[in-house]
Design a protein around this motif. Sequence first.
Motif, PDB file in Angstrom:
ATOM      1  N   LEU A  57       0.805  -1.322  -0.079  1.00  0.00           N
ATOM      2  CA  LEU A  57      -0.042  -0.091  -0.095  1.00  0.00           C
ATOM      3  C   LEU A  57       0.937   1.161  -0.137  1.00  0.00           C
ATOM      4  O   LEU A  57       0.345   2.158  -0.377  1.00  0.00           O
ATOM      5  N   HIS A  58       2.019   1.276   0.382  1.00  0.00           N
ATOM      6  CA  HIS A  58       2.963   2.175   0.628  1.00  0.00           C
ATOM      7  C   HIS A  58       3.921   2.453  -0.355  1.00  0.00           C
ATOM      8  O   HIS A  58       4.866   1.439  -0.370  1.00  0.00           O
ATOM      9  N   LEU A  59       4.006   3.338  -1.465  1.00  0.00           N
ATOM     10  CA  LEU A  59       4.876   3.314  -2.462  1.00  0.00           C
ATOM     11  C   LEU A  59       6.347   3.597  -2.172  1.00  0.00           C
ATOM     12  O   LEU A  59       7.130   2.953  -2.602  1.00  0.00           O
ATOM     13  N   ASN A  60       6.680   4.177  -0.798  1.00  0.00           N
ATOM     14  CA  ASN A  60       7.893   4.267  -0.298  1.00  0.00           C
ATOM     15  C   ASN A  60       8.675   2.994   0.057  1.00  0.00           C
ATOM     16  O   ASN A  60       9.706   2.905   0.252  1.00  0.00           O
ATOM     17  N   THR A  61       7.998   1.998   0.116  1.00  0.00           N
ATOM     18  CA  THR A  61       8.630   0.826   0.434  1.00  0.00           C
ATOM     19  C   THR A  61       9.016  -0.190  -0.802  1.00  0.00           C
ATOM     20  O   THR A  61       9.624  -1.027  -0.683  1.00  0.00           O
ATOM     21  N   HIS A  62       8.202   0.304  -2.058  1.00  0.00           N
ATOM     22  CA  HIS A  62       8.488  -0.411  -3.258  1.00  0.00           C
ATOM     23  C   HIS A  62      10.068  -0.340  -3.866  1.00  0.00           C
ATOM     24  O   HIS A  62      10.515   0.776  -3.460  1.00  0.00           O
ATOM     25  N   ARG A  63      10.452  -1.416  -4.192  1.00  0.00           N
ATOM     26  CA  ARG A  63      11.819  -1.265  -4.635  1.00  0.00           C
ATOM     27  C   ARG A  63      11.964  -2.290  -5.733  1.00  0.00           C
ATOM     28  O   ARG A  63      11.223  -3.380  -6.024  1.00  0.00           O
ATOM     29  N   TYR A  64      12.754  -2.061  -6.761  1.00  0.00           N
ATOM     30  CA  TYR A  64      13.414  -2.958  -7.900  1.00  0.00           C
ATOM     31  C   TYR A  64      14.537  -3.810  -7.365  1.00  0.00           C
ATOM     32  O   TYR A  64      15.439  -3.151  -6.984  1.00  0.00           O
ATOM     33  N   ASP A  65      14.575  -4.948  -7.681  1.00  0.00           N
ATOM     34  CA  ASP A  65      15.831  -5.790  -7.523  1.00  0.00           C
ATOM     35  C   ASP A  65      16.830  -5.485  -8.789  1.00  0.00           C
ATOM     36  O   ASP A  65      16.318  -4.811  -9.631  1.00  0.00           O
ATOM     37  N   GLU A  66      18.071  -5.710  -8.471  1.00  0.00           N
ATOM     38  CA  GLU A  66      18.926  -5.353  -9.374  1.00  0.00           C
ATOM     39  C   GLU A  66      18.609  -6.424 -10.716  1.00  0.00           C
ATOM     40  O   GLU A  66      18.153  -7.463 -10.518  1.00  0.00           O
ATOM     41  N   PRO A  67      18.705  -5.921 -11.900  1.00  0.00           N
ATOM     42  CA  PRO A  67      18.215  -6.971 -12.912  1.00  0.00           C
ATOM     43  C   PRO A  67      19.498  -7.717 -13.064  1.00  0.00           C
ATOM     44  O   PRO A  67      20.692  -7.813 -12.734  1.00  0.00           O
TER      45      PRO A  67
END
Length: 715
Positions: A121-131
């Motif tokens: 629900l909280h965008l600030n916790t989203h992250r992308y892993d290293e490709p």
Amino acid sequence: MQAPNHRVEVMGIDAGGTMTDTFFVRGDGRFVVGKAQSNPGDESFAILESSQDALAHWDRDVDAVYPELVTCVYSGTAMLNRVVQRKGLEVGLIVNRGFEQVHSMGRAIQSYLGYALEDRLHLNTHRYDEPLVPLSRTRGVTERTDVQGEIVIPLREDEVRRATRELVEAGAKAIAICFLQSHKNETSELRARDLCREELARLGVDIPVFASVDYYPQRKESHRMNTTILEAYAAEPSRQTLKKVSERFRKHGAKFDLRVMATHGGTISWKAKELARTIVSGPIGGVIGSKLLGEALGYENIACSDIGGTSFDMALITKGNFAIASDPDMARLVLSLPLVAMDSVGAGAGSFVRLDPYSGAIKLGPDSAGYRVGTCWPDSGLDTVSVTDCHVVLGYLNPENFLGGAIQLDVQRARDHIQAQIAGPMGLSVEDAAAGVIELLDLQLREYLRANISAKGYSATDFICFSYGGAGPVHTYGYTEGVGFKDVIVPAWAAGFSAFGCACADFEYRYDKSVDVALPQLAADADKAAACATLQAAWDELAEKVVEEFVINGFAPQDIILRPGYRMQYMGQLNDLEIDSPVGTAAAAEDWDRIVDAFEDTYARVYASSARSPELGFSVTGAIMRGLVATQKPTLPEDEEAGPIPPAAARIGSRPFYRHKTWIDATVWKMESLLPGNRVRGPAIIESDATTFVVPDGFETLIDKHRLFHLREVK
């Protein structure tokens, strides 16, 4: 000399992150289960130890049994762990010019896959892993194929050669190629593959090249790209692990060709071209075993629940079938792999237990102690409390009989860590803190199980629950209490149930291909025949690939059973369903009608009969071809009933057991000594070397002739 029906024919392996289980089947269908601590540094050694543990039940050893084996099926998590930890091969990537960042960008969903609801629900916790492939090893070349499969900009061949040279200079140990719309027209991508190989040969560099259409010719470029990269990044290194396992077998006289559990529920050779299909295999083995067990017992609706050291995995079998997801996610990547539909939560017996620094609440996992068990094992090197530490403190587990006594657990050490990390800060006794952890875990699993059943439109009262995994029997009562299952069953071989499922699986190769066929409800017969021709052409193409895989493994084409399938949806809907084809070949309008009828029957089963919408028309989105050969499978044991009273020899003694803020004496029974027909009323603990089955007060269990424990609540 062994009697023919006493020769050991089949072996199943489940190399998990915590334990390695082996499962051996004799010619008469009898089987034994072995267990050993996993060894990430050398999986083959853990398999050998587990094999010795199992075969000791028959007073035999690996040097005598391995040469007898006809087949062996492996499942494990090494490939998945390699992806999660980003420890794969250095891969180079060739794509259309202008699309070099597609892999790095990923799909939006990849930024929160695996997150709890509050984190989603909280965008600030989203992250992308290293490709998996960095931009420094990505090259674009000029080419464009449109959505109809027409080549509108021809491939610039000199750019492919230059890209190959640059990727080799950048350190690529494998090269993946993925062009837009190549599933509609493979010409450009195959030409780029050939050019790449020619240039590598000219350079004198021997590295593999992976074109997406050779492996996964399906729509959704990001899914197809991820999966093709995965084939190079993780599957090839995993092949070396499997080669090492195979060589260990050979050293002890084995003659079989090692097979691996695949994501679609069949098994393939470790030499198979599409090895990425084995990225997750252990939990799938449990679903396959549940299906075979359900067929033998006449159960159509089964809730499969598997608790290991790191996770809780569940799947539903309805009307005797499990669902296949065509574009699942794994290791926070969206993929183009057929995968047995499962739901998983990172909470198991080895999950670490911590207090949230902000709320002060208990937080379980998602990381786990794995094979190191917990702080209760002095040699673990751990100082963070795990769920297993709570089991030991509460009297659930016998510290002298963990893995049959192979390792000794220290109760006081576990108490000290729980006191310092959980009980003290919360102002609780050690027992109440540990009990709170177990109750929280059971509650999470119970609600997860209940929600997944109801979310699919079913009621738990229509399902039998199979509980298995090394930690399944410890928690069965806790996560099934009050859910309302028709029956709750714990197999005596629960600890090795996924390995049992591997032994149940067919030797099967499967290939998929995206197709686009759409017809209205009342289409003309000529249009139906044309649609069948398109589908049949795809089946023929895929059949060639399936037969090729089996021929590589020494089978003649006439030994192979081909089973076509397809994916279909109502036109305009977003989700399709996988269907086993009711026709062996598709040619006439009548064949199309049978294909549609099979889809509508499945749609009614998965959703509801009233939800069917034939007026929208029908769309085939994919062709599927499976090929299989017959293999020996285990049969259920069937012993004579001995009455409700357990033999005195089965009673080991008693042990204090903490529940509901009270210490009570639980009777301890030896699982292998209990007989069919015996009833055990709680509080009781049923022990074997591989697992512990907890039957608290308010519950009783009955063991049937198949050595299945039926757990029920009593007043």
